[in-house]
Enzyme design. Structure first.
Site, PDB file in Angstrom:
ATOM      1  N   GLU A  83       0.792  -1.105  -0.112  1.00  0.00           N
ATOM      2  CA  GLU A  83       0.188   0.112   0.031  1.00  0.00           C
ATOM      3  C   GLU A  83       0.942   1.407  -0.193  1.00  0.00           C
ATOM      4  O   GLU A  83       2.139   1.301   0.535  1.00  0.00           O
ATOM      5  CB  GLU A  83      -1.123  -0.047   1.167  1.00  0.00           C
ATOM      6  CG  GLU A  83      -0.108  -0.032   2.547  1.00  0.00           C
ATOM      7  CD  GLU A  83      -0.913   0.415   3.670  1.00  0.00           C
ATOM      8  OE1 GLU A  83      -1.748   1.654   3.716  1.00  0.00           O
ATOM      9  OE2 GLU A  83      -1.030  -0.322   4.768  1.00  0.00           O
ATOM     10  N   LYS A 130      -5.271  -2.940  14.221  1.00  0.00           N
ATOM     11  CA  LYS A 130      -4.700  -1.682  15.008  1.00  0.00           C
ATOM     12  C   LYS A 130      -5.454  -1.836  16.714  1.00  0.00           C
ATOM     13  O   LYS A 130      -6.656  -1.885  16.470  1.00  0.00           O
ATOM     14  CB  LYS A 130      -4.700  -0.365  14.343  1.00  0.00           C
ATOM     15  CG  LYS A 130      -3.963  -0.236  13.227  1.00  0.00           C
ATOM     16  CD  LYS A 130      -4.047   1.071  12.748  1.00  0.00           C
ATOM     17  CE  LYS A 130      -3.279   1.018  11.436  1.00  0.00           C
ATOM     18  NZ  LYS A 130      -3.803   0.523  10.259  1.00  0.00           N
TER      19      LYS A 130
END
Length: 309
Positions: free
Chosen positions: A26, A160
């Site tokens: 990414e 996360k």
């Protein structure tokens, strides 16, 4: 799978044509996830980690409205050093292309574009997921729905820890996204080795992951994505007590400042960087470099296994 209008970097185009292993990367981590000037240095290190493990890196992004699979160094530098780079999820790609934008692709957009380009393995740091208080805000990352309909394998360190990890795992199950731990039966929590939840499946080697990918293909491809959850070793994680204090303070600041929506994740990540005096950034870099290495080894094993059969 959506067919995007894609331009390919020369190295990536040659590798795909020749059937060599390729790993998607990414660009949001470059433009939005890491501070300057570390972002460009780390982006180059990530690509080198893929090369060192025997695969070709394909960092995905948009330059002046052109969607590129395999950014060259000048293009990577542009996304790393230019102000105003758009953060592109899948829904943003057409508008960004039509308006000639520079853009960095999220996990969702990178997954969709990579699969459309014929790339089956993707390395990132951590997935997006269900946000805390989502029962009221309905705030959930597009990563999850995209993975449900995209046949790609994502190597990550879980989601996360600033998110609702349990709810995210429930959503992945509902959406039919496979999750396997890499040499673990516990789901990692990004900065933390153990995110607090058990996993049903684990794999022990890149070759075993490759066998899963081949089995999926033989079953007719009636599957979405596969998450390979790759935890940091316990001695490399962020100190758990420091993590918990920093997270609690960050969540309190969110409420105090009224931060919502897409601003939540960058706000909390910036808070972690500041409050831990850079320790969280060092952990973040270790995560993505380790994941890039593992993703490359999986891609190499997949090519080797397919040739063998």
């Amino acid at each position: 799978m959506t067919n995007f209008h894609i331009s390919f970097g020369t190295e990536v185009a040659d590798a795909l044509r020749d059937g060599r292993p390729v790993v998607a990367l990414e660009s949001t981590i470059v433009s939005h996830g890491l501070p300057r000037p570390d972002n460009l240095l780390v982006a180059r290190q990530i690509e080198q980690a893929v090369r060192d493990a025997g695969a070709v890196p394909a960092t995905i992004g948009m330059i002046a409205g052109e969607l590129i699979v395999g950014l060259d160094d000048a293009q990577l530098t542009r996304l790393a050093t230019t102000d105003g780079v758009a953060k592109l999820s899948v829904r943003d790609l057409a508008v960004a292309a039509a308006t000639g934008a520079d853009g960095a692709t999220t996990v969702a957009a990178t997954s969709a574009v990579a699969a459309s380009a014929g790339i089956g393995v993707f390395a990132t740091g951590g997935l997006g997921g269900v946000h805390r208080e989502a029962a009221q805000t309905f705030d959930e990352s597009a990563d999850l729905v995209t993975l449900a309909r995209t046949p790609i394998t994502v190597v990550c360190a879980g989601v996360k820890s600033i998110l609702d990890v349990g709810a995210t795992l429930e959503r992945l199950e509902t959406l039919g996204v496979g999750v396997v731990g890499y040499r673990t039966r516990r789901f990692p929590g990004f900065y933390l080795t153990d995110g607090g939840f058990d996993l049903d499946w684990s794999v022990e080697s890149p070759e075993q992951v490759a066998d899963v990918l081949i089995a999926r293909e033989r079953q007719g491809g009636h599957h979405g994505g596969l998450v390979v959850a790759h935890p940091l070793p316990a001695d490399e994680q962020l100190d758990p007590a420091l993590h918990d204090r920093t997270l609690a303070d960050g969540l309190a600041r969110l409420a105090r400042d009224g931060v919502t929506g897409k601003a939540v994740t960058p706000f909390l990540l910036a808070h972690f960087h500041s409050a831990t005096e850079g320790a969280s950034l060092a952990v973040n870099v270790r995560i993505i470099l380790r994941n890039a290495d593992l993703a490359a080894r999986i891609a190499v094993a997949a090519v080797t296994r397919r040739v063998a059969v």
